[in-house]
Design a protein around this motif. Structure first.
Motif, PDB file in Angstrom:
ATOM      1  N   VAL A 173       3.543   4.963   4.720  1.00  0.00           N
ATOM      2  CA  VAL A 173       3.426   3.548   5.081  1.00  0.00           C
ATOM      3  C   VAL A 173       4.825   2.962   5.270  1.00  0.00           C
ATOM      4  N   GLU A 205      -0.132  -5.598   3.744  1.00  0.00           N
ATOM      5  CA  GLU A 205      -1.012  -5.521   2.573  1.00  0.00           C
ATOM      6  C   GLU A 205      -2.405  -6.077   2.862  1.00  0.00           C
ATOM      7  N   CYS A 206      -2.932  -5.724   4.044  1.00  0.00           N
ATOM      8  CA  CYS A 206      -4.257  -6.227   4.416  1.00  0.00           C
ATOM      9  C   CYS A 206      -5.387  -5.391   3.821  1.00  0.00           C
ATOM     10  N   CYS A 249      -4.975   1.212  10.765  1.00  0.00           N
ATOM     11  CA  CYS A 249      -4.001   0.194  10.345  1.00  0.00           C
ATOM     12  C   CYS A 249      -3.772  -0.796  11.495  1.00  0.00           C
ATOM     13  N   ALA A 265       1.363   0.456  10.892  1.00  0.00           N
ATOM     14  CA  ALA A 265       2.386   0.686   9.867  1.00  0.00           C
ATOM     15  C   ALA A 265       2.295   2.077   9.241  1.00  0.00           C
ATOM     16  N   ILE A 266       1.258   2.861   9.599  1.00  0.00           N
ATOM     17  CA  ILE A 266       1.118   4.198   9.008  1.00  0.00           C
ATOM     18  C   ILE A 266       1.491   5.240  10.058  1.00  0.00           C
ATOM     19  N   MET A 283       0.846  -1.193   0.000  1.00  0.00           N
ATOM     20  CA  MET A 283       0.000   0.000   0.000  1.00  0.00           C
ATOM     21  C   MET A 283       0.881   1.243   0.000  1.00  0.00           C
ATOM     22  N   ALA A 287      -6.846  -2.866   5.022  1.00  0.00           N
ATOM     23  CA  ALA A 287      -7.814  -2.319   5.987  1.00  0.00           C
ATOM     24  C   ALA A 287      -7.907  -0.810   5.851  1.00  0.00           C
ATOM     25  N   CYS A 288      -6.804  -0.156   5.513  1.00  0.00           N
ATOM     26  CA  CYS A 288      -6.828   1.303   5.352  1.00  0.00           C
ATOM     27  C   CYS A 288      -7.634   1.674   4.108  1.00  0.00           C
ATOM     28  N   CYS A 299       4.005  -3.126   6.797  1.00  0.00           N
ATOM     29  CA  CYS A 299       2.716  -3.266   6.100  1.00  0.00           C
ATOM     30  C   CYS A 299       2.546  -4.697   5.605  1.00  0.00           C
TER      31      CYS A 299
END
Ligand code: SF4
Ligand code: SF4
Length: 284
Positions: free
Chosen positions: A34, A41-42, A18, A22-23, A1, A44-45, A39
């Motif tokens: 990010v 890579e889920c 997050c 990670a943000i 992301m 969710a954000c 991260c």
């Protein structure tokens, strides 16, 4: 992301959604950024915040004006006001992160659907864990913690050395280049996942040995490990073989899931035992 720095107005909303933390707002560029290492890579954000398409220059200007008046101009907390998230086209091996971290995507990278496992919980249907055997799910990571594949590797090596059977239809097993030694593909070792599960089975007599092995490896890796145990009940619906071993090791037993087998009979043994006129049970 990725977050487009030209669009981000540093409102900070995404830092709260997050699950890996990670943000962060980079104090130098004053934009949300990010941490690519953390991260998983889920998405969710990207999926968890509504995306508005306000002009970033206008939003920044308004925020500055409000600031000078000691007031605040903040977007609603569940919104990215400028649609600053920019998902990348993920390539191998980074795509492995997404497969294990976003429950909504199938496991294209592993060839197995779900995060995810066949798991012992479907055992009455699949017949994987047979009488005299015990099945284990060894789960690594959690939101906020995650797990590096290289940490899972430590456990797989130890389990393989102990001669366990890895479940073949499991995403981690599918990423092994050599099941006999439990060796995972080298190119994924430095990928971080939200969580992952290794599935094995052994004869009941080895229950304590395997649990002690898991305890030992857990001390050497920097993540959380949750152990699930699957056993067959006797004709009275009670497990009298594995439960005493677990209690001796200090576990307070809670029966989590009971499968009574109302599914398609798909294992060879059950098929062979089926009477000629016996109807097949199918759930929908
Ligand atoms: S929600 Fe959007 S605008 Fe706000 S900090 Fe995050 S990326 Fe930037
Ligand atoms: S994709 Fe997931 S882990 Fe990565 S920044 Fe977004 S919420 Fe955090």
């Amino acid at each position: 992301m990725r977050i487009d720095p030209n669009k981000c107005v540093a409102c900070g909303n995404c830092t709260y959604v997050c699950p890996m933390g990670a943000i962060y707002i980079d104090p130098v560029i004053k934009r949300a950024t990010v941490d690519r290492d953390e991260c998983v890579e889920c998405y969710a954000c990207y999926n968890g915040l509504s995306q508005e398409h306000l002009n970033p220059v206008m939003v920044r200007t308004m925020r500055k004006i409000f600031q000078t008046l000691r007031l605040r101009f903040d977007p609603e907390p569940d919104v990215c006001p400028t649609a600053a998230f920019t998902p990348e086209d993920l390539a191998w091996p980074r795509i492995v992160r997404r497969a294990f971290s976003d429950p909504r995507v199938p496991h294209e990278s592993t060839g197995v659907e779900g995060r995810g496992t066949e798991e012992v919980k479907t055992n009455d249907v699949t017949g994987r864990v047979k009488a005299g055997e015990v099945g284990f799910t060894i789960e690594f990571g959690r939101p906020g913690v995650g797990v590096w594949v290289r940490e899972i590797q430590e456990m797989c090596w130890a389990l393989a050395k102990a001669g366990v059977d890895f479940e073949k239809k499991n995403p981690i097993t599918s990423l092994m280049k050599d099941q006999a030694s439990g060796t995972l593909r080298e190119d994924i070792l430095n990928e971080k996942l939200m969580s992952a599960i290794v599935e094995i089975k052994v004869p009941i007599a080895r229950t304590e040995e395997i649990i002690r092995l898991v305890w030992d490896v857990e001390k050497r890796i920097d993540t959380v490990v949750a152990l699930g145990v699957g056993a067959r009940c006797d004709e009275h619906g009670v497990d009298r073989e594995v439960a005493p071993i677990l209690e001796k090791l200090g576990y307070k037993l809670e029966r989590a899931k009971t499968n009574i087998g109302l599914g398609r009979i798909s294992n060879a043994v059950a098929q062979a035992q089926k009477q000629p006129n016996q109807p097949e049970l199918v759930t929908r």
